[in-house]
Motif scaffolding. Structure first.
Motif, PDB file in Angstrom:
ATOM      1  N   VAL A 175      45.739  37.316  33.832  1.00 55.37           N
ATOM      2  CA  VAL A 175      43.998  37.003  33.370  1.00 55.37           C
ATOM      3  C   VAL A 175      43.640  36.084  34.289  1.00 55.37           C
ATOM      4  CG1 VAL A 175      42.537  36.385  31.600  1.00 55.37           C
ATOM      5  CG2 VAL A 175      44.694  37.455  30.983  1.00 55.37           C
ATOM      6  N   ILE A 176      42.722  36.369  35.173  1.00 55.45           N
ATOM      7  CA  ILE A 176      41.824  35.764  36.101  1.00 55.45           C
ATOM      8  C   ILE A 176      40.503  35.361  35.668  1.00 55.45           C
ATOM      9  CG2 ILE A 176      41.112  35.821  38.513  1.00 55.45           C
ATOM     10  CD1 ILE A 176      43.504  37.800  39.088  1.00 55.45           C
ATOM     11  N   SER A 192      37.743  44.231  32.977  1.00 49.29           N
ATOM     12  CA  SER A 192      37.011  43.342  33.458  1.00 49.29           C
ATOM     13  C   SER A 192      35.754  43.038  33.048  1.00 49.29           C
ATOM     14  CB  SER A 192      36.840  43.720  35.058  1.00 49.29           C
ATOM     15  OG  SER A 192      36.001  44.721  35.201  1.00 49.29           O
ATOM     16  N   ARG A 193      35.282  41.832  32.934  1.00 48.04           N
ATOM     17  CA  ARG A 193      33.812  41.359  32.691  1.00 48.04           C
ATOM     18  C   ARG A 193      33.178  40.598  33.821  1.00 48.04           C
ATOM     19  NH1 ARG A 193      35.797  44.479  29.335  1.00 48.04           N
ATOM     20  NH2 ARG A 193      35.851  44.302  27.220  1.00 48.04           N
ATOM     21  N   LEU A 194      31.876  40.991  33.888  1.00 47.34           N
ATOM     22  CA  LEU A 194      31.075  40.269  34.844  1.00 47.34           C
ATOM     23  C   LEU A 194      29.786  39.817  34.301  1.00 47.34           C
ATOM     24  CD1 LEU A 194      30.662  39.170  37.664  1.00 47.34           C
ATOM     25  CD2 LEU A 194      29.490  41.425  38.048  1.00 47.34           C
ATOM     26  N   GLU A 203      22.718  30.319  38.171  1.00 50.48           N
ATOM     27  CA  GLU A 203      22.958  30.544  39.427  1.00 50.48           C
ATOM     28  C   GLU A 203      24.394  31.208  39.854  1.00 50.48           C
ATOM     29  OE1 GLU A 203      23.226  27.326  42.711  1.00 50.48           O
ATOM     30  OE2 GLU A 203      22.608  26.129  41.115  1.00 50.48           O
ATOM     31  N   TYR A 204      25.176  31.029  38.706  1.00 48.99           N
ATOM     32  CA  TYR A 204      26.709  31.464  38.798  1.00 48.99           C
ATOM     33  C   TYR A 204      26.940  32.665  38.301  1.00 48.99           C
ATOM     34  CZ  TYR A 204      27.758  27.041  41.220  1.00 48.99           C
ATOM     35  OH  TYR A 204      27.561  26.007  42.282  1.00 48.99           O
ATOM     36  N   SER A 205      27.796  33.551  38.735  1.00 49.00           N
ATOM     37  CA  SER A 205      28.455  34.820  37.983  1.00 49.00           C
ATOM     38  C   SER A 205      29.688  34.453  37.672  1.00 49.00           C
ATOM     39  CB  SER A 205      28.353  35.669  38.756  1.00 49.00           C
ATOM     40  OG  SER A 205      26.985  36.240  39.300  1.00 49.00           O
ATOM     41  N   ALA A 206      30.149  34.889  36.250  1.00 50.82           N
ATOM     42  CA  ALA A 206      31.529  34.665  36.012  1.00 50.82           C
ATOM     43  C   ALA A 206      32.428  36.030  35.972  1.00 50.82           C
ATOM     44  CB  ALA A 206      31.652  34.226  34.641  1.00 50.82           C
ATOM     45  N   LEU A 207      33.247  36.027  36.462  1.00 51.77           N
ATOM     46  CA  LEU A 207      34.040  37.346  36.218  1.00 51.77           C
ATOM     47  C   LEU A 207      35.496  37.258  35.829  1.00 51.77           C
ATOM     48  CD1 LEU A 207      34.513  40.370  37.333  1.00 51.77           C
ATOM     49  CD2 LEU A 207      35.602  39.386  39.499  1.00 51.77           C
ATOM     50  N   ILE A 208      35.946  37.938  34.900  1.00 52.29           N
ATOM     51  CA  ILE A 208      37.258  37.843  34.099  1.00 52.29           C
ATOM     52  C   ILE A 208      37.835  39.331  34.307  1.00 52.29           C
ATOM     53  CG2 ILE A 208      38.493  37.511  31.896  1.00 52.29           C
ATOM     54  CD1 ILE A 208      36.715  35.326  32.496  1.00 52.29           C
ATOM     55  N   LEU A 209      39.188  39.042  34.858  1.00 52.09           N
ATOM     56  CA  LEU A 209      39.903  40.264  35.129  1.00 52.09           C
ATOM     57  C   LEU A 209      41.196  40.161  34.437  1.00 52.09           C
ATOM     58  CD1 LEU A 209      39.610  40.595  38.880  1.00 52.09           C
ATOM     59  CD2 LEU A 209      38.473  41.739  37.453  1.00 52.09           C
ATOM     60  N   GLN A 210      41.872  41.354  33.934  1.00 55.05           N
ATOM     61  CA  GLN A 210      42.953  41.227  33.535  1.00 55.05           C
ATOM     62  C   GLN A 210      43.710  42.494  34.301  1.00 55.05           C
ATOM     63  OE1 GLN A 210      43.911  42.991  29.734  1.00 55.05           O
ATOM     64  NE2 GLN A 210      46.105  42.827  29.849  1.00 55.05           N
ATOM     65  N   VAL A 211      44.881  41.834  35.087  1.00 54.28           N
ATOM     66  CA  VAL A 211      45.629  42.625  36.162  1.00 54.28           C
ATOM     67  C   VAL A 211      46.869  42.844  35.777  1.00 54.28           C
ATOM     68  CG1 VAL A 211      46.071  42.547  38.538  1.00 54.28           C
ATOM     69  CG2 VAL A 211      44.066  41.319  37.717  1.00 54.28           C
ATOM     70  N   SER A 257      35.479  29.205  42.198  1.00 48.14           N
ATOM     71  CA  SER A 257      36.352  28.529  41.229  1.00 48.14           C
ATOM     72  C   SER A 257      37.332  29.571  40.461  1.00 48.14           C
ATOM     73  CB  SER A 257      35.537  27.867  40.080  1.00 48.14           C
ATOM     74  OG  SER A 257      36.225  27.430  38.985  1.00 48.14           O
ATOM     75  N   ILE A 258      38.684  29.468  40.704  1.00 48.38           N
ATOM     76  CA  ILE A 258      39.451  30.492  39.987  1.00 48.38           C
ATOM     77  C   ILE A 258      40.796  29.960  39.339  1.00 48.38           C
ATOM     78  CG2 ILE A 258      41.141  32.430  40.665  1.00 48.38           C
ATOM     79  CD1 ILE A 258      39.523  32.896  43.188  1.00 48.38           C
ATOM     80  N   ASN A 259      40.771  30.467  38.012  1.00 48.76           N
ATOM     81  CA  ASN A 259      41.899  30.331  37.195  1.00 48.76           C
ATOM     82  C   ASN A 259      42.810  31.449  37.013  1.00 48.76           C
ATOM     83  OD1 ASN A 259      41.574  27.261  37.058  1.00 48.76           O
ATOM     84  ND2 ASN A 259      39.613  27.794  35.814  1.00 48.76           N
TER      85      ASN A 259
END
Length: 185
Positions: free
Chosen positions: A12-13, A41-43, A48-56, A80-82
Motif C-alpha cells: 500500500v503506497i 487507487s484513489r487520487l 496545492e497538493y494531490s494525494a494518491l493511494i495505491l494498492q499494488v 512524499s511517499i510511504n
C-alpha cells in the motif's frame, strides 16, 4: 501433508505531490516496470497538493524492487511517499455495507463526532469523503460527508439507524443511513 499457500502480499503506497498527473503517471509506470499490478487507487486534490493511494500486488521480487525504488523516486521528483506491506483483507461474508450521507453547516467537530459514533457502535469505516464549501446563496460554510461503513453480522439495522438519526438530530445534521448500492457506470 497439505501445505496452504501463503497469503498474497501487496504493497500500500501513499504519495503526495503538486502535480496529480505526474504523480499518477510516475507511480503507475514504476509499478509496471517492477512487474507489479495496481489493484486499487484513489487520487484526490487537497489545496496545492494531490494525494494518491495505491494498492499494488506482484511477486515477492517485484514488490521488493518497487519498495527499494520509492525513496529514490521521491527524492528525484520531490514527492512524499510511504509504503507498507499488507496481506489481503479478511473476507467478511455476513457483514453489510451501508452508506451514511451527512450535510450540515460546517463545524470543526462534525467529522470527528461522526467517526466516534461509528467506532462506539463497532461499525468499521471503509471509505470517507468529506468536502467543505461555501453556499452560493448565503456564503455560509457547509459540509458534505459520505461515509461507507460495514455493519458487523447480527447488527440490528433499524436500531442502529434510529441511533444514527438521533445522533444527527442532536448535532443538527441532515443525515441518512442506507444500504450501499453499486453505482451504475
Amino acid at each position: 501433508m497439505s501445505v496452504t499457500p501463503p497469503r498474497e502480499q501487496s504493497l500500500v503506497i501513499s504519495a503526495m505531490g503538486t502535480s496529480p498527473s505526474e504523480l499518477a503517471s510516475l507511480l503507475c509506470r514504476t509499478c509496471m516496470e517492477c512487474r507489479c499490478n495496481v489493484v486499487s487507487s484513489r487520487l484526490s486534490r487537497h489545496g496545492e497538493y494531490s494525494a494518491l493511494i495505491l494498492q499494488v500486488t506482484g511477486g515477492w521480487d517485484g514488490l521488493a524492487r518497487l519498495e527499494a525504488s520509492l525513496p529514490t523516486l521521491a527524492k528525484r521528483h520531490q514527492l512524499s511517499i510511504n509504503a507498507l506491506r499488507s496481506a489481503a483483507a479478511d473476507p467478511r461474508p455476513n457483514a453489510l455495507p451501508y452508506v451514511a450521507y451527512v450535510s450540515a453547516a460546517y463545524r470543526p467537530d462534525i467529522l470527528g463526532e461522526l467517526c466516534q459514533f461509528f467506532r462506539d457502535h463497532q461499525v468499521e469505516l471503509e471509505n470517507l469523503v468529506c468536502d467543505t464549501f461555501e453556499a452560493p446563496q448565503t456564503g455560509a460554510a457547509l459540509l458534505n460527508a459520505t461515509i461507507t461503513v460495514t455493519l458487523p453480522p447480527g447488527t440490528q439495522i433499524s436500531w442502529l439507524r434510529d441511533q444514527f438519526l438521533d445522533f444527527a438530530e442532536a448535532l443538527n445534521l441532515d443525515a441518512l443511513l442506507e444500504p450501499w448500492r453499486p453505482q451504475n457506470l
